[in-house]
Design a protein around this motif. Structure first.
Motif, mmCIF file in Angstrom:
data_model
loop_
_atom_site.group_PDB
_atom_site.id
_atom_site.type_symbol
_atom_site.label_atom_id
_atom_site.label_comp_id
_atom_site.label_asym_id
_atom_site.label_seq_id
_atom_site.Cartn_x
_atom_site.Cartn_y
_atom_site.Cartn_z
ATOM 1 N N GLY A 171 0.815 -1.202 0.000
ATOM 2 C CA GLY A 171 0.000 0.000 0.000
ATOM 3 C C GLY A 171 0.850 1.256 0.000
ATOM 4 N N ALA A 172 1.995 1.188 -0.647
ATOM 5 C CA ALA A 172 2.931 2.317 -0.712
ATOM 6 C C ALA A 172 2.936 2.865 -2.136
ATOM 7 N N GLY A 173 2.597 4.131 -2.281
ATOM 8 C CA GLY A 173 2.512 4.689 -3.631
ATOM 9 C C GLY A 173 1.466 3.959 -4.445
ATOM 10 N N THR A 174 0.370 3.612 -3.787
ATOM 11 C CA THR A 174 -0.637 2.740 -4.373
ATOM 12 C C THR A 174 -1.183 3.277 -5.689
ATOM 13 N N ARG A 175 -1.526 4.554 -5.720
ATOM 14 C CA ARG A 175 -2.082 5.119 -6.956
ATOM 15 C C ARG A 175 -1.040 5.104 -8.083
ATOM 16 N N PHE A 176 0.205 5.411 -7.764
ATOM 17 C CA PHE A 176 1.264 5.384 -8.777
ATOM 18 C C PHE A 176 1.494 3.958 -9.283
ATOM 19 N N ALA A 177 1.492 3.003 -8.371
ATOM 20 C CA ALA A 177 1.660 1.604 -8.766
ATOM 21 C C ALA A 177 0.512 1.165 -9.672
ATOM 22 N N ALA A 178 -0.704 1.587 -9.347
ATOM 23 C CA ALA A 178 -1.867 1.223 -10.167
ATOM 24 C C ALA A 178 -1.767 1.839 -11.565
ATOM 25 N N VAL A 179 -1.311 3.079 -11.648
ATOM 26 C CA VAL A 179 -1.130 3.722 -12.956
ATOM 27 C C VAL A 179 -0.077 2.970 -13.768
ATOM 28 N N ALA A 180 1.032 2.628 -13.128
ATOM 29 C CA ALA A 180 2.116 1.920 -13.835
ATOM 30 C C ALA A 180 1.659 0.547 -14.314
ATOM 31 N N VAL A 181 0.980 -0.198 -13.453
ATOM 32 C CA VAL A 181 0.488 -1.529 -13.835
ATOM 33 C C VAL A 181 -0.559 -1.396 -14.937
ATOM 34 N N CYS A 200 -7.137 -1.768 -11.469
ATOM 35 C CA CYS A 200 -6.233 -0.607 -11.414
ATOM 36 C C CYS A 200 -7.022 0.696 -11.389
ATOM 37 N N ILE A 201 -8.061 0.810 -12.207
ATOM 38 C CA ILE A 201 -8.868 2.027 -12.226
ATOM 39 C C ILE A 201 -9.528 2.233 -10.865
ATOM 40 N N ALA A 202 -10.075 1.171 -10.295
ATOM 41 C CA ALA A 202 -10.709 1.281 -8.977
ATOM 42 C C ALA A 202 -9.694 1.711 -7.918
ATOM 43 N N ILE A 203 -8.480 1.191 -7.981
ATOM 44 C CA ILE A 203 -7.436 1.574 -7.025
ATOM 45 C C ILE A 203 -7.028 3.028 -7.238
ATOM 46 N N GLY A 219 -5.216 3.293 -1.381
ATOM 47 C CA GLY A 219 -4.744 2.052 -0.767
ATOM 48 C C GLY A 219 -5.609 1.475 0.325
ATOM 49 N N GLY A 220 -6.443 2.278 0.961
ATOM 50 C CA GLY A 220 -7.349 1.771 1.984
ATOM 51 C C GLY A 220 -6.667 1.429 3.293
ATOM 52 N N LYS A 221 -7.357 0.620 4.043
ATOM 53 C CA LYS A 221 -6.943 0.195 5.383
ATOM 54 C C LYS A 221 -5.564 -0.462 5.352
ATOM 55 N N TYR A 222 -4.783 -0.222 6.380
ATOM 56 C CA TYR A 222 -3.468 -0.842 6.576
ATOM 57 C C TYR A 222 -2.471 -0.546 5.449
ATOM 58 N N SER A 223 -2.617 0.593 4.797
ATOM 59 C CA SER A 223 -1.665 0.940 3.739
ATOM 60 C C SER A 223 -0.623 1.918 4.280
ATOM 61 N N ILE A 224 0.554 1.854 3.716
ATOM 62 C CA ILE A 224 1.598 2.810 4.059
ATOM 63 C C ILE A 224 1.152 4.208 3.633
ATOM 64 N N ASP A 225 0.414 4.297 2.524
ATOM 65 C CA ASP A 225 -0.119 5.589 2.088
ATOM 66 C C ASP A 225 -0.958 6.233 3.189
ATOM 67 N N LYS A 226 -1.803 5.460 3.818
ATOM 68 C CA LYS A 226 -2.674 5.975 4.893
ATOM 69 C C LYS A 226 -1.819 6.532 6.017
#
Length: 157
Positions: A81-91, A133-136, A141-148
């Motif tokens: 859950g670290a850089g979740t949105r960036f990871a989703a864009v890349a994937v 990926c779009i939903a993310i 990242g939601g619960k228990y994410s480093i982003d949070k």
């Protein structure tokens, strides 16, 4: 502006939806990563994957390395859950590339019944990844994410 962008990039609610989405995608990607990097689960390992991507897929070595890196790093970032949105864009971009370069010519369906040669899968799995990926990207990242955790820290600055 930098602070606004950072807060958006790290923003997420303390919800289960983001957690379920990122863990689902990360856990589905991980065996593929293990196949490509380590040869686990009857995979080709890094040397075999590079050979496939540069010869059969016809990608330049730099593009092949970039694709492998995005998939590997993306899976681990999603799981943490670290850089979740960036990871989703890349994937997302990676899987769009997979569809366009390799899988679109094989049709929609996966090779469920073994009727076509190995490695000639359609793109139905890839569409599911794109949707997640779009939903993310929307959810974070939601619960228990480093982003949070980081977003809470950045509000205190």
């Amino acid at each position: 502006m930098y602070k606004d962008f950072t807060q958006w990039a790290l923003s997420t609610d303390d919800n289960w939806t983001g957690l379920v989405l990122r863990l689902t995608l990360g856990l589905v990607l991980f065996p593929h990563v293990a196949q490509k990097l380590f040869g686990w689960f009857d995979g080709p390992g890094l040397r075999g994957e590079m050979h496939y991507m540069t010869t059969k897929a016809g990608l330049p070595a730099f593009v092949a390395i970039t694709a492998i890196t995005i998939e590997c790093l993306g899976a681990f970032l999603l799981l943490a859950g670290a850089g979740t949105r960036f990871a989703a864009v890349a994937v997302f971009c990676l899987f769009m590339g997979m569809i366009l370069v390799v899988h679109s010519s094989n049709g929609f369906f996966m090779n469920w019944f073994g009727k076509v040669p190995s490695g000639t899968e359609g793109f139905e799995y890839h569409l599911l990844v794109l949707g997640i990926c779009i939903a993310i990207m929307i959810q974070g990242g939601g619960k228990y994410s480093i982003d949070k955790l980081l977003n809470g820290y950045s509000h205190n600055l």
